[in-house]
Design a protein around this motif. Structure first.
Motif, PDB file in Angstrom:
ATOM      1  N   UNK A 107       0.832  -0.881  -0.209  1.00  0.00           N
ATOM      2  CA  UNK A 107      -0.477  -0.263  -0.031  1.00  0.00           C
ATOM      3  C   UNK A 107       0.911   1.200   0.032  1.00  0.00           C
ATOM      4  N   UNK A 108       0.823   2.048  -0.912  1.00  0.00           N
ATOM      5  CA  UNK A 108       1.746   3.457  -0.664  1.00  0.00           C
ATOM      6  C   UNK A 108       0.618   4.495  -0.545  1.00  0.00           C
ATOM      7  N   UNK A 109       1.498   5.531  -0.272  1.00  0.00           N
ATOM      8  CA  UNK A 109       1.014   6.334   0.252  1.00  0.00           C
ATOM      9  C   UNK A 109       2.016   7.419  -0.625  1.00  0.00           C
ATOM     10  N   UNK A 110       1.649   8.103  -1.166  1.00  0.00           N
ATOM     11  CA  UNK A 110       1.875   9.062  -1.808  1.00  0.00           C
ATOM     12  C   UNK A 110       1.731  10.799  -1.311  1.00  0.00           C
ATOM     13  N   UNK A 111       2.541  11.296  -0.963  1.00  0.00           N
ATOM     14  CA  UNK A 111       2.267  12.838  -0.243  1.00  0.00           C
ATOM     15  C   UNK A 111       3.144  13.904  -0.589  1.00  0.00           C
ATOM     16  N   UNK A 112       2.651  15.062  -0.360  1.00  0.00           N
ATOM     17  CA  UNK A 112       3.457  16.294  -0.691  1.00  0.00           C
ATOM     18  C   UNK A 112       2.726  17.137  -0.058  1.00  0.00           C
ATOM     19  N   UNK A 113       3.712  18.649   0.598  1.00  0.00           N
ATOM     20  CA  UNK A 113       3.508  19.062   1.521  1.00  0.00           C
ATOM     21  C   UNK A 113       3.421  20.681   0.433  1.00  0.00           C
ATOM     22  N   UNK A 114       2.269  21.381   0.645  1.00  0.00           N
ATOM     23  CA  UNK A 114       2.215  22.649  -0.300  1.00  0.00           C
ATOM     24  C   UNK A 114       2.880  24.034   0.927  1.00  0.00           C
TER      25      UNK A 114
END
Length: 214
Positions: A107-114
């Motif tokens: 299971x992959x959680x693809x995350x970014x921060x803005x």
């Protein structure tokens, strides 16, 4: 000391205090827009309480969206949190995760921060969503097993704190993140990857690329 020199020293100290307030209070909370440095330099000492007040905003998850889910036949899954900002090293982290998460057993959680700037949140979130969805295809690919379940998450605040918070809430077994990011904050505030490595109790994979591939 001449009057001109004294004035110059006062101006330098005034600007330095304002810029330092931006770096210490706002930069660590994910405010990366250059105009804060301009405002801080102009307001100087006056800007310190302003920056401290604005920095009290907590880390926020702006969006969480499952984008690729597959039927499983039971069993435990390994959850991988991938942090990317669209930089070459961030994209390499996505590619490295794709090589690790080759089936629905992952299971992959693809995350970014803005940027935490509230008035630009909608614009920043839309751009981040587009960037993440484009990279979901790198994870799913043409795997005959359907690839990993994938979730995209967009947060705002101090990048390392956001990623660590997401890793905890998603019960991540592994974090994959680029060794370096992009932008002024990376040079001024130090490495987000280093902070994540120090504070995350489970494995962290730092992705990097060679000079020839930049």
């Amino acid at each position: 000391m001449s009057t001109a020199l004294l004035v110059a020293v006062i101006v330098v100290l005034w600007v330095s205090i304002g810029v330092a307030a931006v770096v210490f209070f706002l930069g660590r909370k994910g405010y990366r827009d250059w105009h804060w440095y301009l405002i801080g330099g102009i307001l100087g000492l006056i800007f310190v309480p302003i920056a401290a007040e604005r920095a009290r905003n907590d880390v926020r998850v702006l969006e969480r969206t499952p984008v690729a889910e597959h039927v499983r036949n039971g069993g435990e899954r390994i959850t991988i949190l991938v942090g990317t900002d669209g930089s070459p090293e961030g994209d390499q982290a996505v590619r490295d995760a794709a090589r690790l998460a080759v089936s629905s057993a992952h299971r992959v959680v693809l995350a970014t921060v803005v940027d935490a700037e509230a008035k630009r949140a909608e614009e920043n979130t839309a751009a981040a969503r587009s960037m993440l969805i484009e990279r979901v295809a790198w994870l799913v690919g043409d795997s005959p097993e359907g690839g990993p379940d994938t979730v995209i998450e967009i947060g705002s605040g101090q990048p390392s704190t956001v990623l660590l918070g997401l890793a905890e809430s998603e019960e991540a077994d592994l974090i994959v993140i680029g060794r370096r990011g992009k932008g002024l904050s990376q040079r001024v505030l130090g490495s987000v990857a280093d902070e994540v490595t120090k504070r995350f109790p489970r494995p962290v994979l730092l992705s990097s690329i060679t000079a020839e591939r930049r």
